[in-house]
Design a protein around this motif. Sequence first.
Motif, PDB file in Angstrom:
ATOM      1  N   UNK A 306       1.159  31.144  24.238  1.00  0.00           N
ATOM      2  CA  UNK A 306       1.112  29.770  24.738  1.00  0.00           C
ATOM      3  C   UNK A 306       2.450  29.386  25.371  1.00  0.00           C
ATOM      4  N   UNK A 307       3.532  29.779  24.707  1.00  0.00           N
ATOM      5  CA  UNK A 307       4.863  29.477  25.251  1.00  0.00           C
ATOM      6  C   UNK A 307       5.061  30.184  26.584  1.00  0.00           C
ATOM      7  N   UNK A 308       4.688  31.446  26.642  1.00  0.00           N
ATOM      8  CA  UNK A 308       4.859  32.221  27.872  1.00  0.00           C
ATOM      9  C   UNK A 308       4.088  31.586  29.022  1.00  0.00           C
ATOM     10  N   UNK A 309       2.830  31.280  28.786  1.00  0.00           N
ATOM     11  CA  UNK A 309       1.978  30.732  29.843  1.00  0.00           C
ATOM     12  C   UNK A 309       2.490  29.371  30.310  1.00  0.00           C
ATOM     13  N   UNK A 310       3.014  28.576  29.390  1.00  0.00           N
ATOM     14  CA  UNK A 310       3.528  27.254  29.744  1.00  0.00           C
ATOM     15  C   UNK A 310       4.716  27.335  30.700  1.00  0.00           C
ATOM     16  N   UNK A 311       5.390  28.479  30.720  1.00  0.00           N
ATOM     17  CA  UNK A 311       6.573  28.628  31.569  1.00  0.00           C
ATOM     18  C   UNK A 311       6.326  29.529  32.781  1.00  0.00           C
ATOM     19  N   UNK A 312       5.087  29.978  32.959  1.00  0.00           N
ATOM     20  CA  UNK A 312       4.733  30.801  34.111  1.00  0.00           C
ATOM     21  C   UNK A 312       3.971  29.937  35.116  1.00  0.00           C
ATOM     22  N   UNK A 313       4.285  30.035  36.402  1.00  0.00           N
ATOM     23  CA  UNK A 313       3.710  29.090  37.369  1.00  0.00           C
ATOM     24  C   UNK A 313       2.228  29.296  37.673  1.00  0.00           C
ATOM     25  N   UNK A 314       1.697  30.515  37.493  1.00  0.00           N
ATOM     26  CA  UNK A 314       0.318  30.792  37.902  1.00  0.00           C
ATOM     27  C   UNK A 314      -0.460  31.515  36.809  1.00  0.00           C
ATOM     28  N   UNK A 315      -0.272  31.063  35.576  1.00  0.00           N
ATOM     29  CA  UNK A 315      -0.845  31.786  34.437  1.00  0.00           C
ATOM     30  C   UNK A 315      -1.868  30.948  33.690  1.00  0.00           C
ATOM     31  N   UNK A 316      -2.838  31.658  33.123  1.00  0.00           N
ATOM     32  CA  UNK A 316      -3.859  31.054  32.276  1.00  0.00           C
ATOM     33  C   UNK A 316      -3.855  31.763  30.929  1.00  0.00           C
ATOM     34  N   UNK A 317      -3.972  30.978  29.861  1.00  0.00           N
ATOM     35  CA  UNK A 317      -4.109  31.545  28.520  1.00  0.00           C
ATOM     36  C   UNK A 317      -5.585  31.703  28.205  1.00  0.00           C
ATOM     37  N   UNK A 318      -5.968  32.893  27.758  1.00  0.00           N
ATOM     38  CA  UNK A 318      -7.356  33.139  27.388  1.00  0.00           C
ATOM     39  C   UNK A 318      -7.353  33.940  26.080  1.00  0.00           C
ATOM     40  N   UNK A 319      -7.685  33.289  24.977  1.00  0.00           N
ATOM     41  CA  UNK A 319      -7.605  33.925  23.664  1.00  0.00           C
ATOM     42  C   UNK A 319      -8.849  34.774  23.417  1.00  0.00           C
ATOM     43  N   UNK A 320      -8.622  36.002  22.997  1.00  0.00           N
ATOM     44  CA  UNK A 320      -9.722  36.884  22.599  1.00  0.00           C
ATOM     45  C   UNK A 320     -10.042  36.619  21.131  1.00  0.00           C
ATOM     46  N   UNK A 321     -11.218  36.077  20.878  1.00  0.00           N
ATOM     47  CA  UNK A 321     -11.620  35.824  19.496  1.00  0.00           C
ATOM     48  C   UNK A 321     -12.064  37.145  18.862  1.00  0.00           C
ATOM     49  N   UNK A 322     -11.270  37.626  17.929  1.00  0.00           N
ATOM     50  CA  UNK A 322     -11.517  38.941  17.352  1.00  0.00           C
ATOM     51  C   UNK A 322     -11.131  38.970  15.883  1.00  0.00           C
ATOM     52  N   UNK A 323     -11.877  39.716  15.095  1.00  0.00           N
ATOM     53  CA  UNK A 323     -11.523  39.971  13.700  1.00  0.00           C
ATOM     54  C   UNK A 323     -10.676  41.234  13.562  1.00  0.00           C
ATOM     55  N   UNK A 324     -10.440  41.915  14.662  1.00  0.00           N
ATOM     56  CA  UNK A 324      -9.810  43.235  14.627  1.00  0.00           C
ATOM     57  C   UNK A 324      -8.293  43.187  14.743  1.00  0.00           C
ATOM     58  N   UNK A 325      -7.712  41.996  14.688  1.00  0.00           N
ATOM     59  CA  UNK A 325      -6.262  41.891  14.756  1.00  0.00           C
ATOM     60  C   UNK A 325      -5.720  42.451  16.051  1.00  0.00           C
ATOM     61  N   UNK A 326      -4.584  43.140  15.964  1.00  0.00           N
ATOM     62  CA  UNK A 326      -3.969  43.712  17.158  1.00  0.00           C
ATOM     63  C   UNK A 326      -4.891  44.730  17.820  1.00  0.00           C
ATOM     64  N   UNK A 327      -5.652  45.455  17.024  1.00  0.00           N
ATOM     65  CA  UNK A 327      -6.507  46.497  17.562  1.00  0.00           C
ATOM     66  C   UNK A 327      -7.766  45.947  18.226  1.00  0.00           C
TER      67      UNK A 327
END
Length: 351
Positions: A306-327
């Motif tokens: 969220x922090x990264x996207x807020x400071x990037x001029x042409x970015x969208x945050x899209x969260x992957x809903x997953x139970x698999x953690x990092x993997x």
Amino acid sequence: MTDHETFELGDIVLQSGLTLRGAQLAYKTYGTLNAAKDNVIVFPTWYSANHKDNEWMIGEDTAIDPSKYFIIIPNALGNGVSTSPSNTSEPYDRARFPNVTVYDNVQLQHRLVTEKFGIQKIRLVTGWSMGAAQSFQWGASFPDMVERIVPFMGAARCSRHNFVFLEGVKAALTADGAFKDGWYDEPPRRGLRAAARVYAGWGFSQTFYRKKLDLATIERPFGGKPADVPWGYSSLEDFLVYFWEGFFLPKDANDLLAMIWTWQNADISADPQYGGDFDKALAGIKADAIVIPGSSDLYFPPADSEYEVAHMPNAELRVCETDWGHFGGDPRGTSPDIKMIDDALREILAR
């Protein structure tokens, strides 16, 4: 490994000030470079992975389609295929291998893309985990060259919490007496097995273990494309031994430690262009971007993205809903949630 090509880098001076002589960048390409040289996708490798580990996301039934795009998978330095502790001659072999940054890797990849192929525009850079860090770095270092980035389950710099996790992996690897400060004659198998156990508690989420997804039969993405990782383990211990210890035991401990250093020191602003100003580096990424964290990722939580996207001029945050953690973002075909990443790639490539 023989199913790749090698780009001779010559003598390269790293950010550390040390020189790797006769360095090599291993890579593999898929598809055909068109006449305009504008159909290029760069797909960097993740921690400890090689080009084969990314191949499950490449195919005519996926967004990264070799019938449309010219795909380059560069192997990161330290991964055992490109120049690494395990394949470098004295005096910079094994424990004396110099520190390599994400910036170093991307600068060398840029040389491959421009010198070998004459490419001046990159349609997309994407990657998982450490591959995501390289995607961010490409966007920051070459903002007029990179048109799109999709970093998934990764970060533009290593957080303090992530740094601490990696200290645990390092401690496990180096505590084995057979490690001999990196000058081992035989692989430090006890240390590799211990590192696997440390990693096991972080790579997947609490929900993953609570739901016993290690024991479940999973639906493969992309219409049942087979993966190189079997699933449906007989017990938790079977999962820890076969999946996790089996993952670490074939790898070289010095290679793993070299790449941990790269991971821990990832920071897109730690270069001459931005002088350590992280916000400035994020603002310098001009590329159309979809940044995809995993909802249950213990390494790279959505708040960091969220922090990264807020400071990037042409970015969208899209969260992957997953139970698999990092993997949840594992491109080897393990995660059933990788289809969400593929859909985002398909969308951004089309616009």
